[in-house]
Design a protein around this motif. Structure first.
Motif, mmCIF file in Angstrom:
data_model
loop_
_atom_site.group_PDB
_atom_site.id
_atom_site.type_symbol
_atom_site.label_atom_id
_atom_site.label_comp_id
_atom_site.label_asym_id
_atom_site.label_seq_id
_atom_site.Cartn_x
_atom_site.Cartn_y
_atom_site.Cartn_z
ATOM 1 N N SER A 222 7.091 -37.596 4.641
ATOM 2 C CA SER A 222 7.127 -36.204 4.178
ATOM 3 C C SER A 222 8.549 -35.683 4.009
ATOM 4 N N PRO B 272 7.476 -32.938 -1.874
ATOM 5 C CA PRO B 272 6.176 -32.430 -1.398
ATOM 6 C C PRO B 272 5.025 -32.627 -2.405
ATOM 7 N N VAL C 80 3.249 -35.952 -1.894
ATOM 8 C CA VAL C 80 2.704 -36.272 -0.566
ATOM 9 C C VAL C 80 1.407 -35.502 -0.331
#
Length: 159
Positions: free
Chosen positions: A147, A152, A155
């Motif tokens: 992460s 972002p 993920v």
């Protein structure tokens, strides 16, 4: 920070990856919808041939993936020995015996999770599989590492 772990990919781990990959593709979604529609049509019209066809459509893919994952684990030498994973600020290095390959974080396509594994796609179809059971208490650290180093939007991991 660096995380190291050894993982032996089994048939169930590979099956989990194959199921997730297949059912998140257009063909997998369309096949499932069509199979379900055939079953609904069979119930509404009482034409049971459609029920059989719908069940075949819904059950064929999981069954073939199960068979294929077992065969692949038995026949592919890379599944016979554990893989050594090293995650650091640059990426993921996978080694087995004398061979080693590194994937940089910026080259990763996406990271996803299933109930059984964390899956990091190194290309559109290839992935690195981290079975949760084998990561043990390092699971949170692995998720944090992924992460932290991947955008972002790429993920989709549930703890």
């Amino acid at each position: 920070m660096m995380i190291e772990l050894d993982v032996k990919i089994g048939a169930k781990d590979l099956y989990d990856y194959m199921l997730r990959h297949s059912y998140n593709s257009a063909a997998g979604i369309l096949g499932s919808c069509f199979g379900a529609l055939l079953i609904v049509f069979a119930v509404m019209t009482k034409q049971w041939l459609y029920l059989v066809m719908g069940l075949i459509m819904l059950l064929y893919l999981p069954w073939t993936l199960s068979v294929r994952s077992k065969q692949q684990v038995l026949s592919n030498p890379s599944f016979q020995q554990p893989l050594h994973y090293m995650l650091d600020g640059q990426g993921i290095t996978i080694s087995q015996g004398e061979e080693s390959v590194q994937y940089l974080w910026e080259e990763m396509h996406k990271a996803v999770s299933t109930g059984r594994s964390i899956i990091v796609y190194t290309s559109r179809i290839n992935a690195t599989i981290f079975p949760r059971k084998q990561m043990g208490d390092q699971t949170t650290a692995v998720i944090e590492m992924i992460s932290t180093h991947m955008p972002p939007a790429k993920v989709k991991i549930r703890s």
